[in-house]
Design a protein around this motif. Structure first.
Motif, PDB file in Angstrom:
ATOM      1  N   GLY A 182     105.271  40.575 105.498  1.00  0.00           N
ATOM      2  CA  GLY A 182     104.270  40.695 104.245  1.00  0.00           C
ATOM      3  C   GLY A 182     103.838  42.104 104.198  1.00  0.00           C
ATOM      4  N   LEU A 183     103.281  42.802 105.247  1.00  0.00           N
ATOM      5  CA  LEU A 183     102.865  43.969 105.485  1.00  0.00           C
ATOM      6  C   LEU A 183     103.955  45.088 105.296  1.00  0.00           C
ATOM      7  CD1 LEU A 183     100.518  46.042 106.322  1.00  0.00           C
ATOM      8  CD2 LEU A 183     101.296  46.042 108.562  1.00  0.00           C
ATOM      9  N   GLU A 184     105.101  44.865 105.650  1.00  0.00           N
ATOM     10  CA  GLU A 184     106.042  45.868 105.286  1.00  0.00           C
ATOM     11  C   GLU A 184     106.540  45.830 103.711  1.00  0.00           C
ATOM     12  OE1 GLU A 184     109.474  44.581 107.609  1.00  0.00           O
ATOM     13  OE2 GLU A 184     108.456  45.178 109.504  1.00  0.00           O
ATOM     14  N   ILE A 185     106.516  44.575 103.293  1.00  0.00           N
ATOM     15  CA  ILE A 185     106.901  44.290 101.852  1.00  0.00           C
ATOM     16  C   ILE A 185     105.751  45.198 100.854  1.00  0.00           C
ATOM     17  CG2 ILE A 185     106.965  42.767  99.842  1.00  0.00           C
ATOM     18  CD1 ILE A 185     108.220  40.746 101.932  1.00  0.00           C
ATOM     19  N   PRO A 190     103.362  47.908  96.752  1.00  0.00           N
ATOM     20  CA  PRO A 190     101.988  47.240  96.725  1.00  0.00           C
ATOM     21  C   PRO A 190     101.747  46.232  95.526  1.00  0.00           C
ATOM     22  CG  PRO A 190     101.638  49.404  97.029  1.00  0.00           C
ATOM     23  CD  PRO A 190     103.379  49.199  96.659  1.00  0.00           C
ATOM     24  N   GLU A 191     102.550  46.146  94.605  1.00  0.00           N
ATOM     25  CA  GLU A 191     102.346  45.357  93.596  1.00  0.00           C
ATOM     26  C   GLU A 191     102.987  44.071  93.589  1.00  0.00           C
ATOM     27  OE1 GLU A 191      99.878  45.956  91.389  1.00  0.00           O
ATOM     28  OE2 GLU A 191      99.714  47.655  92.468  1.00  0.00           O
ATOM     29  N   THR A 192     103.836  44.002  94.880  1.00  0.00           N
ATOM     30  CA  THR A 192     104.722  42.678  94.913  1.00  0.00           C
ATOM     31  C   THR A 192     103.952  41.535  95.251  1.00  0.00           C
ATOM     32  OG1 THR A 192     106.598  44.067  95.724  1.00  0.00           O
ATOM     33  CG2 THR A 192     106.589  41.452  96.374  1.00  0.00           C
ATOM     34  N   LYS A 193     104.269  40.429  94.547  1.00  0.00           N
ATOM     35  CA  LYS A 193     103.662  39.112  94.751  1.00  0.00           C
ATOM     36  C   LYS A 193     104.546  38.258  96.271  1.00  0.00           C
ATOM     37  CE  LYS A 193     100.637  39.658  91.634  1.00  0.00           C
ATOM     38  NZ  LYS A 193      98.986  39.660  91.930  1.00  0.00           N
ATOM     39  N   LEU A 194     103.917  38.300  97.160  1.00  0.00           N
ATOM     40  CA  LEU A 194     104.730  37.708  98.305  1.00  0.00           C
ATOM     41  C   LEU A 194     105.372  36.411  97.875  1.00  0.00           C
ATOM     42  CD1 LEU A 194     102.444  38.861 101.128  1.00  0.00           C
ATOM     43  CD2 LEU A 194     104.418  39.893 100.314  1.00  0.00           C
ATOM     44  N   THR A 195     104.725  35.527  97.035  1.00  0.00           N
ATOM     45  CA  THR A 195     105.400  34.094  96.857  1.00  0.00           C
ATOM     46  C   THR A 195     106.589  34.442  96.143  1.00  0.00           C
ATOM     47  OG1 THR A 195     104.227  34.150  94.737  1.00  0.00           O
ATOM     48  CG2 THR A 195     103.059  33.068  96.552  1.00  0.00           C
ATOM     49  N   LYS A 196     106.860  35.552  95.473  1.00  0.00           N
ATOM     50  CA  LYS A 196     108.099  35.673  94.792  1.00  0.00           C
ATOM     51  C   LYS A 196     109.370  35.919  95.683  1.00  0.00           C
ATOM     52  CE  LYS A 196     106.297  37.350  90.241  1.00  0.00           C
ATOM     53  NZ  LYS A 196     106.303  38.293  89.278  1.00  0.00           N
ATOM     54  N   VAL A 197     108.789  36.609  97.003  1.00  0.00           N
ATOM     55  CA  VAL A 197     109.818  36.784  97.920  1.00  0.00           C
ATOM     56  C   VAL A 197     109.901  35.582  98.868  1.00  0.00           C
ATOM     57  CG1 VAL A 197     110.522  38.235  99.801  1.00  0.00           C
ATOM     58  CG2 VAL A 197     109.227  39.222  98.004  1.00  0.00           C
ATOM     59  N   PHE A 198     109.098  35.189  99.419  1.00  0.00           N
ATOM     60  CA  PHE A 198     108.843  34.099 100.501  1.00  0.00           C
ATOM     61  C   PHE A 198     109.359  32.802  99.844  1.00  0.00           C
ATOM     62  CE2 PHE A 198     105.890  36.643 103.245  1.00  0.00           C
ATOM     63  CZ  PHE A 198     107.098  37.556 103.892  1.00  0.00           C
ATOM     64  N   ARG A 246     113.057  37.181 103.652  1.00  0.00           N
ATOM     65  CA  ARG A 246     111.793  37.462 104.472  1.00  0.00           C
ATOM     66  C   ARG A 246     111.648  38.847 104.421  1.00  0.00           C
ATOM     67  NH1 ARG A 246     112.794  34.515 109.890  1.00  0.00           N
ATOM     68  NH2 ARG A 246     110.937  35.639 110.441  1.00  0.00           N
ATOM     69  N   SER A 247     112.240  39.661 103.421  1.00  0.00           N
ATOM     70  CA  SER A 247     111.920  41.032 103.329  1.00  0.00           C
ATOM     71  C   SER A 247     112.419  41.365 101.747  1.00  0.00           C
ATOM     72  CB  SER A 247     113.066  41.709 104.225  1.00  0.00           C
ATOM     73  OG  SER A 247     114.193  41.923 103.827  1.00  0.00           O
ATOM     74  N   LEU A 248     111.789  42.541 101.438  1.00  0.00           N
ATOM     75  CA  LEU A 248     112.316  43.053  99.998  1.00  0.00           C
ATOM     76  C   LEU A 248     113.920  43.091 100.010  1.00  0.00           C
ATOM     77  CD1 LEU A 248     109.703  45.531  98.710  1.00  0.00           C
ATOM     78  CD2 LEU A 248     110.202  43.271  97.856  1.00  0.00           C
ATOM     79  N   ALA A 249     114.188  43.544 101.021  1.00  0.00           N
ATOM     80  CA  ALA A 249     115.657  43.826 101.050  1.00  0.00           C
ATOM     81  C   ALA A 249     116.610  42.733 100.598  1.00  0.00           C
ATOM     82  CB  ALA A 249     116.379  44.672 102.558  1.00  0.00           C
TER      83      ALA A 249
END
Length: 340
Positions: free
Chosen positions: A85-88, A93-101, A117-120
């Motif tokens: 989450g920190l790396e993302i 900074p504007e990413t919502k982690l829910t949209k990834v995880f 589990r990452s932006l990539a």
């Protein structure tokens, strides 16, 4: 850099415990956060005191609030999630982690969700949903093959394809498998193990065997693709750095109507003999201008295995950069000497 302190208060101690993990795991998680942000964390009950680089207080606060929110949903948490989450957030900074995880591709056989589990990985999953041909390029352990298999299973379940075809170049056997004893499946099984592992992780073993017997799931070496047209299929070509230019062209021109293809590989791990050029590198260059082709690149930061593996990948990448710099210095010195 300014130094200050701040206190965060959460109303859910259980969610905090899920985020940081067991006492032993939480020590490593906190140490990783402190190294990455320059912010020291002191946890006491539902309170977290922040000290150190106040420039990153907002980043840490945003991260912790989003991770706690994820934990409250009942989503399974692992200690490495907070580092991911920190790396993302450091990248965007504007990413919502829910949209990834929470972007679940498919559930495992045990019911656990498979999600980026990452932006990539998120960009890779989105590209596989959007395009018919996707290249996943980068080091081992970044989830390239696993997520491709997950997407193949998803499309099969949703009836968007009629079959899954998994292929790799059997470079160790020189693609000449006829002399090996046993059935085709027995001959190629050692080379296809990573693909089998992904399938058995996502589908019940009995179901995998049944689908293979029915031809819905086909696992074959690259050499057996010649002359075929693959319609309504999800095709995965794994370890593509070990294809020649001719093999890569042959595989890509097999794609028929309603077919999706994912090509994965690590250009730094080429096992081709002699001075043979990699078909993966060639394809990445010549297909770069086609709009419906996506190239998703992974780095050592995207390695999803044990944290030690990430450190090992980074060490090798650093060594490769240093050696490239030394080679360039030698070439420059030679050019200067020749001018003299």
């Amino acid at each position: 850099m300014s130094t200050s302190s701040e206190k965060l208060v959460f109303n859910d101690q259980r969610a905090l415990q899920l985020v940081f993990g067991s006492p032993s795991a939480s020590k490593r998680v906190i140490a990783e956060l402190e190294r990455g942000t320059g912010v020291r964390l002191h946890i006491r009950g539902t309170e977290i005191a922040l000290e150190g680089n106040s420039d990153n207080f907002a980043l840490v606060e945003r991260l912790l609030h989003q991770m706690v929110a994820l934990a409250r949903t009942g989503r399974p948490m692992v200690p490495t999630d907070i580092g991911r989450g920190l790396e993302i957030l450091m990248e965007d900074p504007e990413t919502k982690l829910t949209k990834v995880f929470d972007d679940v591709v498919v559930n495992k056989a045990n019911g656990k969700p498979i999600a980026p589990r990452s932006l990539a990985q998120k960009r890779y999953v989105d590209a596989m949903r959007r395009n018919n041909l996707v290249f996943g390029v980068g080091p081992a352990g970044t989830g390239k093959t696993f997520l491709a298999v997950a997407m193949a299973v998803r499309r099969l379940i949703d009836k968007q394809v009629r079959r899954i075809i998994l292929s790799r170049p059997a470079i160790e056997a020189g693609e000449n498998l006829g002399f090996l004893p046993g059935t085709l499946e027995e001959k190629v099984s050692p080379y296809m193990r990573p693909l089998y592992d992904g399938l058995y992780d996502m589908l019940d073993g009995v179901k995998v065997q049944r689908l293979m017997e029915q031809g819905v799931i086909e696992v074959a070496p690259l050499a057996y693709m010649r002359g075929r047209t693959l319609n309504d299929a999800f095709v995965i070509l794994d370890e593509a750095q070990n294809t020649t230019r001719e093999q890569m062209k042959m595989m890509l021109t097999r794609l028929g109507m309603g077919t999706f293809a994912v090509v994965t590989g690590d250009p730094s791990q080429k096992d081709l003999h002699g001075r043979e050029k990699s078909g993966l590198n060639h394809a990445l260059r010549v297909l770069s201008g086609i709009p419906s082709v996506s190239v998703c690149k992974f780095t050592g930061n995207d390695v999803m295995r044990h944290p030690l593996v990430q450190d090992i990948v980074r060490a090798y990448e650093h060594d490769e950069r240093e050696r490239a710099e030394r080679r360039e210095e030698r070439r420059a010195a030679e050019r200067n000497a020749n001018r003299g």
